[in-house]
Design an enzyme around this catalytic site. Sequence first.
Site, mmCIF file in Angstrom:
data_model
loop_
_atom_site.group_PDB
_atom_site.id
_atom_site.type_symbol
_atom_site.label_atom_id
_atom_site.label_comp_id
_atom_site.label_asym_id
_atom_site.label_seq_id
_atom_site.Cartn_x
_atom_site.Cartn_y
_atom_site.Cartn_z
ATOM 1 N N GLU A 210 -74.398 -48.713 73.732
ATOM 2 C CA GLU A 210 -75.404 -48.321 72.718
ATOM 3 C C GLU A 210 -76.166 -46.983 73.174
ATOM 4 O O GLU A 210 -76.708 -47.080 74.244
ATOM 5 C CB GLU A 210 -76.192 -49.025 72.024
ATOM 6 C CG GLU A 210 -75.069 -50.381 71.413
ATOM 7 C CD GLU A 210 -74.372 -50.063 70.384
ATOM 8 O OE1 GLU A 210 -74.571 -48.832 69.908
ATOM 9 O OE2 GLU A 210 -73.647 -50.696 69.849
ATOM 10 N N GLY A 211 -76.431 -46.055 72.370
ATOM 11 C CA GLY A 211 -77.138 -44.994 72.533
ATOM 12 C C GLY A 211 -78.474 -45.135 72.369
ATOM 13 O O GLY A 211 -78.959 -46.020 71.779
ATOM 14 N N PHE A 212 -79.334 -44.037 72.635
ATOM 15 C CA PHE A 212 -80.698 -44.048 72.610
ATOM 16 C C PHE A 212 -81.221 -44.440 71.147
ATOM 17 O O PHE A 212 -82.139 -45.015 71.078
ATOM 18 C CB PHE A 212 -81.336 -42.664 73.051
ATOM 19 C CG PHE A 212 -82.646 -42.425 73.050
ATOM 20 C CD1 PHE A 212 -83.503 -43.187 73.852
ATOM 21 C CD2 PHE A 212 -83.254 -41.694 72.116
ATOM 22 C CE1 PHE A 212 -84.979 -42.849 74.030
ATOM 23 C CE2 PHE A 212 -84.573 -41.457 72.153
ATOM 24 C CZ PHE A 212 -85.611 -42.041 73.225
ATOM 25 N N ASN A 213 -80.693 -43.900 70.342
ATOM 26 C CA ASN A 213 -81.160 -44.046 68.954
ATOM 27 C C ASN A 213 -80.904 -45.344 68.325
ATOM 28 O O ASN A 213 -81.724 -45.750 67.314
ATOM 29 C CB ASN A 213 -80.761 -42.906 68.102
ATOM 30 C CG ASN A 213 -81.361 -41.366 68.366
ATOM 31 O OD1 ASN A 213 -82.551 -41.394 68.169
ATOM 32 N ND2 ASN A 213 -80.707 -40.652 68.978
ATOM 33 N N HIS B 81 -78.411 -31.177 62.257
ATOM 34 C CA HIS B 81 -77.980 -31.979 63.248
ATOM 35 C C HIS B 81 -76.546 -32.165 63.435
ATOM 36 O O HIS B 81 -76.080 -32.638 62.359
ATOM 37 C CB HIS B 81 -78.749 -33.330 63.391
ATOM 38 C CG HIS B 81 -78.071 -34.202 64.630
ATOM 39 N ND1 HIS B 81 -77.523 -35.285 64.226
ATOM 40 C CD2 HIS B 81 -77.880 -33.809 65.975
ATOM 41 C CE1 HIS B 81 -76.933 -35.912 65.276
ATOM 42 N NE2 HIS B 81 -77.021 -34.851 66.362
ATOM 43 N N ARG C 162 -73.338 -33.436 65.188
ATOM 44 C CA ARG C 162 -73.093 -34.353 66.182
ATOM 45 C C ARG C 162 -71.388 -34.243 66.378
ATOM 46 O O ARG C 162 -70.944 -34.237 65.688
ATOM 47 C CB ARG C 162 -73.447 -36.061 65.709
ATOM 48 C CG ARG C 162 -72.903 -36.838 66.715
ATOM 49 C CD ARG C 162 -74.066 -37.490 67.870
ATOM 50 N NE ARG C 162 -73.843 -38.441 68.300
ATOM 51 C CZ ARG C 162 -72.885 -38.877 69.062
ATOM 52 N NH1 ARG C 162 -72.042 -37.732 69.703
ATOM 53 N NH2 ARG C 162 -72.872 -40.122 69.756
ATOM 54 N N ASP D 149 -85.470 -31.787 70.263
ATOM 55 C CA ASP D 149 -84.851 -31.362 69.348
ATOM 56 C C ASP D 149 -84.847 -32.264 67.746
ATOM 57 O O ASP D 149 -85.138 -31.501 66.716
ATOM 58 C CB ASP D 149 -83.193 -31.757 69.626
ATOM 59 C CG ASP D 149 -82.384 -30.673 70.279
ATOM 60 O OD1 ASP D 149 -82.867 -29.468 70.273
ATOM 61 O OD2 ASP D 149 -81.378 -31.060 70.659
ATOM 62 N N THR E 161 -76.992 -42.141 63.970
ATOM 63 C CA THR E 161 -78.313 -42.586 64.199
ATOM 64 C C THR E 161 -79.353 -41.681 64.647
ATOM 65 O O THR E 161 -80.349 -41.768 64.166
ATOM 66 C CB THR E 161 -78.503 -43.880 65.275
ATOM 67 O OG1 THR E 161 -77.810 -43.454 66.559
ATOM 68 C CG2 THR E 161 -77.665 -45.101 64.665
ATOM 69 N N PHE E 162 -78.844 -40.764 65.366
ATOM 70 C CA PHE E 162 -79.499 -39.561 65.775
ATOM 71 C C PHE E 162 -80.140 -38.931 64.411
ATOM 72 O O PHE E 162 -81.518 -38.660 64.409
ATOM 73 C CB PHE E 162 -78.991 -38.543 66.423
ATOM 74 C CG PHE E 162 -79.648 -37.616 67.201
ATOM 75 C CD1 PHE E 162 -79.864 -37.560 68.626
ATOM 76 C CD2 PHE E 162 -80.157 -36.308 66.378
ATOM 77 C CE1 PHE E 162 -80.620 -36.561 69.175
ATOM 78 C CE2 PHE E 162 -80.702 -35.229 67.125
ATOM 79 C CZ PHE E 162 -80.997 -35.392 68.631
HETATM 80 N N1 LIG Z 1 -80.248 -32.740 72.859
HETATM 81 C C1 LIG Z 1 -79.382 -33.361 71.686
HETATM 82 N N2 LIG Z 1 -78.690 -34.635 72.326
HETATM 83 C C2 LIG Z 1 -78.036 -35.240 71.316
HETATM 84 C C3 LIG Z 1 -77.739 -34.515 69.907
HETATM 85 N N3 LIG Z 1 -77.058 -35.385 69.469
HETATM 86 C C4 LIG Z 1 -76.470 -36.229 70.282
HETATM 87 N N4 LIG Z 1 -77.164 -36.042 71.424
HETATM 88 C C5 LIG Z 1 -76.880 -36.929 72.567
HETATM 89 O O1 LIG Z 1 -75.986 -37.832 72.503
HETATM 90 C C6 LIG Z 1 -76.596 -39.168 72.593
HETATM 91 C C7 LIG Z 1 -75.898 -40.133 71.664
HETATM 92 O O2 LIG Z 1 -76.540 -40.107 70.579
HETATM 93 P P1 LIG Z 1 -77.451 -41.275 69.855
HETATM 94 O O3 LIG Z 1 -77.659 -41.058 68.594
HETATM 95 O O4 LIG Z 1 -78.290 -41.499 70.655
HETATM 96 O O5 LIG Z 1 -76.552 -42.397 70.123
HETATM 97 P P2 LIG Z 1 -76.106 -43.544 69.137
HETATM 98 O O6 LIG Z 1 -77.190 -44.320 69.056
HETATM 99 O O7 LIG Z 1 -74.614 -44.148 69.732
HETATM 100 O O8 LIG Z 1 -75.922 -42.832 67.711
HETATM 101 P P3 LIG Z 1 -74.680 -42.016 67.301
HETATM 102 O O9 LIG Z 1 -75.452 -40.669 67.004
HETATM 103 O O10 LIG Z 1 -74.721 -42.642 65.841
HETATM 104 O O11 LIG Z 1 -73.591 -42.148 68.093
HETATM 105 C C8 LIG Z 1 -78.162 -38.979 72.385
HETATM 106 O O12 LIG Z 1 -78.569 -39.937 73.171
HETATM 107 C C9 LIG Z 1 -78.316 -37.770 73.034
HETATM 108 O O13 LIG Z 1 -78.291 -37.604 74.247
HETATM 109 C C10 LIG Z 1 -78.602 -33.489 69.815
HETATM 110 O O14 LIG Z 1 -78.524 -32.911 68.634
HETATM 111 N N5 LIG Z 1 -79.326 -32.907 70.759
#
Ligand SMILES: Nc1nc2c(ncn2[C@@H]2O[C@H](COP(=O)(O)OP(=O)(O)OP(=O)(O)O)[C@@H](O)[C@H]2O)c(=O)[nH]1
Length: 421
Positions: A49-52, A282, A284, A364, A381-382
């Site tokens: 799972e990613g940061f958001n 944004h 993605r 960002d 989720t970002f």
């Molecule tokens: N700097 C930057 N990094 C991004 C951007 N979009 C995605 N990322 C990178 O991609 C990673 C994955 O996106 P997250 O939203 O955190 O991951 P997630 O929780 O799986 O969420 P999803 O976007 O739903 O996949 C983030 O942690 C960022 O490192 C952006 O617009 N800017």
Amino acid sequence: MFIFRCILFTNLILISFNGYKSEEYCYDKNSQCKDKKIRYLFYDVNPPEGFNLRRDVYMRMAVLAYKLHNLRPDNLNSFKLVLPPWSHLVHWDFSQFPEYIPWSYYFDLSSLKNFAPVIEMYDFFNEYKNKYSVIIEETYILQHFEDMFESGNFEDRMEVEKCTKDYKPLFFHYSNITSNNVKCLSFHGSSTNLIKLFNESTASTIYIDHAEVALHEMFGNKIYWEARRSMRFNKELVKIANDFRKDFLNSTDLSDLTTIPVDWRDEKPNRNAKGGPYLSVHMRRKDFVKSRPQETPSLKNVSEQIKKTLDKLKLDAVFISTDAPDKEYKTLVDLIGPKYKVFKYSGDKYVKEKFKDGGIAIIDQIICSHARYFIGTQESTFSFRIQEEREIMGFPVKTTFNSLCNNDGICRKPSQWKIVY
Ligand SMILES: Nc1nc2c(ncn2[C@@H]2O[C@H](COP(=O)(O)OP(=O)(O)OP(=O)(O)O)[C@@H](O)[C@H]2O)c(=O)[nH]1
Ligand SMILES: *[C@@H]1O[C@H](CO)[C@@H](O)[C@H](O)[C@H]1NC(C)=O
Ligand SMILES: *[C@@H]1O[C@H](CO)[C@@H](O)[C@H](O)[C@H]1NC(C)=O
Ligand SMILES: *[C@@H]1O[C@H](CO)[C@@H](O)[C@H](O)[C@H]1NC(C)=O
Ligand SMILES: *[C@@H]1O[C@H](CO)[C@@H](O)[C@H](O)[C@H]1NC(C)=O
């Protein structure tokens, strides 16, 4: 991850919670509690799972910690929630970096603490008496009930059962943390249902793995938003983002009507934010391009959507936040053409070295959230976190809940989770 997320969203709406009475508590406040045994609650999230999404899981655990903190019996109100250090995130490059990034690099710790009793991992190490290793007394790996979908039983329940997956807790990749007592807990319901488990235990260290299985007690209610509002970003990141806004986008809190109180607890309902004179998007890309071909518009189509929106808004500047490779970004800039100004934040050496990928991502998000109008990516989720940020600042709803349309011109609007006080 996508299917998993759908499960979360359908269920969290169904769950209700009767609530525990908020009573006087004595955590760190009352001398009679000084000798009280501190209990530590650790949690971790499904590794990919990613940061958001992790930020969202934090909120579920923070609401749990908040509830525990407000309970009368000392065995329950003595918990501290230990923040899992940021490490080994799949999207981030950890090769050149320290393995553990504390939460304070991304969030304002004192703001978090004004919601729930949280501590950093290194605080725990400092407080913990055994200086050589940590043996967690009780470890629970949460898992879904296997029969949930077949039986259609969506009632709240939890039960120690046979592990359904071959999975070992990572203990944050620390070699000096282990546990001799690891159980799988089939679980359905909100994170605060874990109170029952803690009430029946006397362990002073409890680790909950796959914490994302536990749902929000109530998605989008007052407490949810308090937890969310307490997640103020690290002040230095805010300053860097604000300097960028001022220098390149003619955007300041004063002119944009986005000034917020110093303390999140002083925030009031407000819909007057105006935002800086730019559109933010944004976009993605990366894994979304392959995993969601139907939803993901081409760069050409995105450029058309951006130009159309800028004309409609009578603006000439767009800020792009994206995980796209540089090549894709350059293509997009060319497609938008010289009639408009296109901005992106890339971060200098200092920012990259100190705050890593997560810092750039937050900058960002801050810049996106201050725009006059925001367009996100469906199901990212970002993007959700940016929408929440705008709800907190008080933007008109229609400037926030927008997503890029797909190549067929189908524009699904994101769910509008409006702020509640
Ligand atoms: N700097 C930057 N990094 C991004 C951007 N979009 C995605 N990322 C990178 O991609 C990673 C994955 O996106 P997250 O939203 O955190 O991951 P997630 O929780 O799986 O969420 P999803 O976007 O739903 O996949 C983030 O942690 C960022 O490192 C952006 O617009 N800017
Ligand atoms: C465990 O290891 C980490 C990382 O090496 C270190 O920072 C921490 O102090 C150690 N804790 C204990 C209790 O040994
Ligand atoms: C904890 O357990 C005790 C004893 O069974 C019970 O009386 C109490 O209501 C429980 N408290 C909570 C918050 O579940
Ligand atoms: C910046 O914005 C202010 C209004 O907030 C405006 O008066 C000024 O002309 C703008 N400056 C530029 C260079 O666009
Ligand atoms: C995106 O492409 C689709 C299909 O070609 C088209 O219907 C839609 O109008 C395009 N959107 C924009 C904004 O150009």
